[in-house]
Design a protein around this motif. Structure first.
Motif, PDB file in Angstrom:
ATOM      1  N   GLU A   1       0.833  -1.208   0.000  1.00  0.00           N
ATOM      2  CA  GLU A   1       0.000   0.000   0.000  1.00  0.00           C
ATOM      3  C   GLU A   1       0.865   1.255   0.000  1.00  0.00           C
ATOM      4  O   GLU A   1       0.543   2.237  -0.672  1.00  0.00           O
TER       5      GLU A   1
ATOM      6  N   GLU B   1       3.840   1.505  -1.350  1.00  0.00           N
ATOM      7  CA  GLU B   1       4.401   1.612  -2.704  1.00  0.00           C
ATOM      8  C   GLU B   1       3.354   2.142  -3.687  1.00  0.00           C
ATOM      9  O   GLU B   1       3.673   2.945  -4.564  1.00  0.00           O
ATOM     10  N   ARG B   2       2.096   1.696  -3.558  1.00  0.00           N
ATOM     11  CA  ARG B   2       1.025   2.204  -4.431  1.00  0.00           C
ATOM     12  C   ARG B   2       0.825   3.705  -4.207  1.00  0.00           C
ATOM     13  O   ARG B   2       0.620   4.464  -5.151  1.00  0.00           O
ATOM     14  N   THR B   3       0.893   4.131  -2.948  1.00  0.00           N
ATOM     15  CA  THR B   3       0.745   5.554  -2.639  1.00  0.00           C
ATOM     16  C   THR B   3       1.890   6.355  -3.252  1.00  0.00           C
ATOM     17  O   THR B   3       1.669   7.420  -3.848  1.00  0.00           O
TER      18      THR B   3
ATOM     19  N   THR C   1       3.637   5.564  -5.871  1.00  0.00           N
ATOM     20  CA  THR C   1       3.420   5.571  -7.321  1.00  0.00           C
ATOM     21  C   THR C   1       2.384   6.628  -7.695  1.00  0.00           C
ATOM     22  O   THR C   1       2.559   7.370  -8.668  1.00  0.00           O
ATOM     23  N   THR C   2       1.316   6.736  -6.918  1.00  0.00           N
ATOM     24  CA  THR C   2       0.297   7.762  -7.158  1.00  0.00           C
ATOM     25  C   THR C   2       0.890   9.155  -7.002  1.00  0.00           C
ATOM     26  O   THR C   2       0.595  10.062  -7.797  1.00  0.00           O
TER      27      THR C   2
END
Length: 189
Positions: free
Chosen positions: A7, A9-11, A13-14
């Protein structure tokens, strides 16, 4: 709920996507990325991207300028504040000076390459603390200077690569605190 590494890493990336589309400055990206890696809950991560809209796929593929020239011949060229340098930028100073301040710039992608050529002139490039800077330069009867900051590199921030040539001129790469960070330190945060 506790946040997982995936989560975080996804943040990040965003956040990078938001910076690539001009919604975050270099400093904001660095600060939010640091907070994302320190976050312990999903709520903390959601707050970091709450003001970033979802970007349509056709906007992601929109063509951008491949190269931006910053030229000073017998004069000066200053870029500072909110501006968007191209991924491949050129700074050319002939009997003049070029100043590029990246502290509030919006950087697209994970890297920016600045080709700096100073002939009887000077080029000054300012980068915010916590950003990795890679400098390779050659000076003939001139000089190059690179002052690395004391702050550790923040994960997820773009890399600034400077390739320079100075002939009877100078190239100076400095790492300084951004205006937001100076204000935060003064307020005691």
């Amino acid at each position: 709920m506790r946040a997982s590494d995936a989560e975080r890493e996804r943040t990040v990336t965003t956040l990078r996507d938001g910076a690539a589309h001009g919604r975050l400055t270099f400093d904001e990206l660095a600060q939010r990325t640091e907070l994302a890696y320190e976050a312990t809950t999903g709520t903390e991560l959601e707050r970091l991207v709450a003001d970033l809209p979802q970007v349509a796929p056709d906007v992601l593929d929109a063509p951008r300028k491949r190269r931006r020239w910053n030229v000073a011949v017998l004069g000066g060229c200053d870029r500072k504040g909110r501006w968007r340098p191209a991924r491949d930028s050129v700074a050319l100073a002939v009997l003049g000076g070029v100043s590029l301040d990246l502290r509030d710039a919006t950087i697209e992608g994970d890297e920016i390459v600045i080709t700096a050529v100073a002939v009887l002139g000077g080029i000054e490039i300012t980068v915010p603390e916590g950003v990795e800077v890679d400098v390779s330069a050659f000076a003939l009867l001139g000089g190059t200077d690179h002052e690395q900051g004391s702050a550790p590199v923040r994960p997820g921030t773009p890399v600034v690569r400077v390739r320079g040539f100075a002939l009877l001129g100078g190239i100076d790469v400095e790492v300084k605190r951004g205006p937001d960070e100076r204000a935060r330190l003064r307020s005691g945060d």
